[in-house]
Design an enzyme around this catalytic site. Structure first.
Site, PDB file in Angstrom:
ATOM      1  N   TYR A  32       0.837  -1.213   0.000  1.00 21.58           N
ATOM      2  CA  TYR A  32       0.000   0.000   0.000  1.00 21.58           C
ATOM      3  C   TYR A  32       0.867   1.257   0.000  1.00 21.58           C
ATOM      4  O   TYR A  32       0.546   2.269  -0.614  1.00 21.58           O
ATOM      5  CB  TYR A  32      -0.975  -0.015   1.196  1.00 21.58           C
ATOM      6  CG  TYR A  32      -2.138  -0.941   0.925  1.00 21.58           C
ATOM      7  CD1 TYR A  32      -2.103  -2.278   1.326  1.00 21.58           C
ATOM      8  CD2 TYR A  32      -3.247  -0.519   0.191  1.00 21.58           C
ATOM      9  CE1 TYR A  32      -3.148  -3.141   1.025  1.00 21.58           C
ATOM     10  CE2 TYR A  32      -4.296  -1.382  -0.120  1.00 21.58           C
ATOM     11  CZ  TYR A  32      -4.233  -2.692   0.296  1.00 21.58           C
ATOM     12  OH  TYR A  32      -5.254  -3.557  -0.033  1.00 21.58           O
ATOM     13  N   HIS A  41     -14.522   1.925  -0.668  1.00 28.82           N
ATOM     14  CA  HIS A  41     -13.493   0.956  -0.309  1.00 28.82           C
ATOM     15  C   HIS A  41     -12.310   1.608   0.383  1.00 28.82           C
ATOM     16  O   HIS A  41     -11.202   1.069   0.374  1.00 28.82           O
ATOM     17  CB  HIS A  41     -13.040   0.179  -1.560  1.00 28.82           C
ATOM     18  CG  HIS A  41     -14.139  -0.633  -2.154  1.00 28.82           C
ATOM     19  ND1 HIS A  41     -14.163  -1.027  -3.465  1.00 28.82           N
ATOM     20  CD2 HIS A  41     -15.294  -1.087  -1.605  1.00 28.82           C
ATOM     21  CE1 HIS A  41     -15.286  -1.713  -3.694  1.00 28.82           C
ATOM     22  NE2 HIS A  41     -15.985  -1.752  -2.593  1.00 28.82           N
ATOM     23  N   CYS A  52      -5.777   3.619  12.665  1.00 27.26           N
ATOM     24  CA  CYS A  52      -5.382   2.725  13.760  1.00 27.26           C
ATOM     25  C   CYS A  52      -6.315   1.521  13.788  1.00 27.26           C
ATOM     26  O   CYS A  52      -7.505   1.630  13.489  1.00 27.26           O
ATOM     27  CB  CYS A  52      -5.473   3.476  15.099  1.00 27.26           C
ATOM     28  SG  CYS A  52      -5.031   2.421  16.494  1.00 27.26           S
ATOM     29  N   CYS A  60       0.489   3.551  16.300  1.00 27.65           N
ATOM     30  CA  CYS A  60      -0.445   4.633  16.567  1.00 27.65           C
ATOM     31  C   CYS A  60       0.140   5.575  17.626  1.00 27.65           C
ATOM     32  O   CYS A  60       0.507   5.111  18.724  1.00 27.65           O
ATOM     33  CB  CYS A  60      -1.775   4.078  17.073  1.00 27.65           C
ATOM     34  SG  CYS A  60      -2.939   5.397  17.507  1.00 27.65           S
ATOM     35  N   GLY A  72     -16.305   3.187 -15.531  1.00 22.63           N
ATOM     36  CA  GLY A  72     -15.116   2.368 -15.338  1.00 22.63           C
ATOM     37  C   GLY A  72     -15.189   1.372 -14.208  1.00 22.63           C
ATOM     38  O   GLY A  72     -14.259   1.278 -13.398  1.00 22.63           O
ATOM     39  N   THR A  73     -16.297   0.612 -14.148  1.00 22.09           N
ATOM     40  CA  THR A  73     -16.352  -0.451 -13.146  1.00 22.09           C
ATOM     41  C   THR A  73     -16.936  -1.714 -13.768  1.00 22.09           C
ATOM     42  O   THR A  73     -17.832  -1.654 -14.599  1.00 22.09           O
ATOM     43  CB  THR A  73     -17.189  -0.039 -11.907  1.00 22.09           C
ATOM     44  OG1 THR A  73     -17.208  -1.115 -10.964  1.00 22.09           O
ATOM     45  CG2 THR A  73     -18.604   0.345 -12.281  1.00 22.09           C
TER      46      THR A  73
HETATM   47  N1  APR Z   1     -12.290   4.260 -19.067  1.00 22.47           N
HETATM   48  C1  APR Z   1     -13.427   3.679 -18.608  1.00 22.47           C
HETATM   49  N2  APR Z   1     -13.500   2.383 -18.201  1.00 22.47           N
HETATM   50  C2  APR Z   1     -12.362   1.657 -18.285  1.00 22.47           C
HETATM   51  C3  APR Z   1     -11.133   2.189 -18.757  1.00 22.47           C
HETATM   52  C4  APR Z   1     -11.134   3.545 -19.156  1.00 22.47           C
HETATM   53  N3  APR Z   1     -10.007   4.129 -19.604  1.00 22.47           N
HETATM   54  N4  APR Z   1     -10.179   1.197 -18.704  1.00 22.47           N
HETATM   55  C5  APR Z   1     -10.793   0.101 -18.201  1.00 22.47           C
HETATM   56  N5  APR Z   1     -12.105   0.362 -17.963  1.00 22.47           N
HETATM   57  C6  APR Z   1     -13.124  -0.522 -17.380  1.00 22.47           C
HETATM   58  C7  APR Z   1     -12.916  -1.988 -17.646  1.00 22.47           C
HETATM   59  O1  APR Z   1     -13.577  -2.364 -18.858  1.00 22.47           O
HETATM   60  C8  APR Z   1     -13.599  -2.634 -16.432  1.00 22.47           C
HETATM   61  O2  APR Z   1     -14.988  -2.829 -16.681  1.00 22.47           O
HETATM   62  O3  APR Z   1     -13.026  -0.371 -15.980  1.00 22.47           O
HETATM   63  C9  APR Z   1     -13.458  -1.569 -15.340  1.00 22.47           C
HETATM   64  C10 APR Z   1     -12.427  -1.937 -14.286  1.00 22.47           C
HETATM   65  O4  APR Z   1     -12.955  -3.037 -13.589  1.00 22.47           O
HETATM   66  P1  APR Z   1     -12.169  -3.562 -12.285  1.00 22.47           P
HETATM   67  O5  APR Z   1     -10.701  -3.648 -12.553  1.00 22.47           O
HETATM   68  O6  APR Z   1     -12.915  -4.780 -11.811  1.00 22.47           O
HETATM   69  O7  APR Z   1     -12.315  -2.361 -11.243  1.00 22.47           O
HETATM   70  P2  APR Z   1     -13.535  -2.084 -10.288  1.00 22.47           P
HETATM   71  O8  APR Z   1     -14.838  -2.431 -10.941  1.00 22.47           O
HETATM   72  O9  APR Z   1     -13.374  -0.696  -9.793  1.00 22.47           O
HETATM   73  O10 APR Z   1     -13.262  -3.109  -9.070  1.00 22.47           O
HETATM   74  C11 APR Z   1     -14.124  -2.968  -7.950  1.00 22.47           C
HETATM   75  O11 APR Z   1     -12.780  -4.625  -6.813  1.00 22.47           O
HETATM   76  O12 APR Z   1     -10.556  -4.747  -7.195  1.00 22.47           O
HETATM   77  C12 APR Z   1     -11.487  -4.602  -6.179  1.00 22.47           C
HETATM   78  O13 APR Z   1     -11.765  -3.241  -4.253  1.00 22.47           O
HETATM   79  C13 APR Z   1     -11.286  -3.262  -5.572  1.00 22.47           C
HETATM   80  O14 APR Z   1     -12.599  -1.241  -5.761  1.00 22.47           O
HETATM   81  C14 APR Z   1     -12.170  -2.388  -6.451  1.00 22.47           C
HETATM   82  C15 APR Z   1     -13.353  -3.314  -6.711  1.00 22.47           C
END
Ligand code: APR
Length: 244
Positions: A68, A124, A132, A152, A192-193
């Site tokens: 980290y 997250h 701590c 701490c 982007g998730t």
């Molecule tokens: N712009 C938009 N989306 C994008 C880009 C970009 N430049 N590059 C990648 N992506 C998309 C991918 O297609 C994917 O769907 O972003 C997503 C990333 O997915 P993950 O890596 O699974 O990330 P996330 O969904 O934030 O993960 C959720 O899981 O890894 C754990 O705790 C961690 O917060 C995280 C949680």
């Protein structure tokens, strides 16, 4: 497509309260690898289970602290991208018009903040400042960069990264703020998730059930794409400046 961009622009213009729900893809164009890509270089021979779980922490806290710390250090070398900046601009414009842009992020970086946005919930946790294990003490950004795992200063217990590990419960206040932001918005923009990590990924369901329109920005389909009114198959830094 051009029609999708026009539809997304109209949804954003018509909305007073916009909620942004962002994941690792939001920061990808700033050079921060998504979680799964992050295990490269000297961390390549470790599993997420070794580094982002309570058992990994108990097994080798110095190793986990080092990972980290490295991520916090890398964060200092990257900048918000045009997507973060477009959201911050949109927030200023909506505020002037009496509305607002709320931000619920799964990311532990501070790029939304550094672009000028206020973040309502880091679901997250955050790389910025350890906490701590036993008392309410929180350290500052510099303490996250300590080479030796710090104690701490208030109670002497061990400090830990202020992030939510797999299997841990989400911070109550963050969940409360996130649920309120999603519940009160009249447009949700998912950026982007992959939408597979629970309970974070349940929040967009709240919006869909309330009939709130949803824009998704992601070059790939995700588990949340079926909920989207408009899916812009594009990246954050390319699409967001074009619609906000
Ligand atoms: N712009 C938009 N989306 C994008 C880009 C970009 N430049 N590059 C990648 N992506 C998309 C991918 O297609 C994917 O769907 O972003 C997503 C990333 O997915 P993950 O890596 O699974 O990330 P996330 O969904 O934030 O993960 C959720 O899981 O890894 C754990 O705790 C961690 O917060 C995280 C949680």
């Amino acid at each position: 497509s051009a029609d999708d961009l026009a539809a997304a622009r109209r949804l954003i213009d018509d909305a007073a309260n916009v909620c942004v729900f962002s994941g690792a893809g939001m920061s990808a164009e700033s050079g921060i690898p998504t979680f799964r890509d992050a295990l490269t270089g000297l961390w390549a021979n470790y599993e997420p289970a070794d580094l982002a779980t309570p058992s990994g922490w108990r097994r080798d806290p110095d190793l986990v602290w080092g990972w980290y710390r490295d991520r916090a250090e890398t964060l200092r070398t990257v900048e918000p991208n045009d997507g973060h900046r477009a959201i911050a601009d949109l927030g200023r414009r909506k505020k002037l018009a009496g509305g607002r842009v709320s931000i619920v992020t799964q990311n532990v970086d501070d790029l939304h903040e550094r672009a000028g946005s206020t973040v309502d919930a880091h679901l997250h946790g955050s790389l910025i400042g350890p906490r701590c294990e036993t008392c309410p003490y929180r350290g500052d950004a510099d303490l996250s960069l300590a080479r030796e795992r710090p104690r701490c200063p208030r109670c002497g217990a061990s400090l830990r990264p202020d992030v939510v590990w797999f299997g841990e419960i989400l911070p109550k206040l963050a969940w409360l703020n996130a649920s309120a932001a999603v519940g009160q918005c009249d447009l949700l923009i998912i950026i982007g998730t992959s939408g597979v990590i629970r309970p974070a990924a349940n929040l967009p369901l709240l919006a869909a059930e309330a009939g709130t329109p949803i824009i998704e920005v992601n070059p790939e389909p995700s588990a949340l794409t079926p909920l989207a009114t408009v899916h812009l198959e594009s990246t954050a830094a390319a699409a967001l400046p074009a619609i906000s």
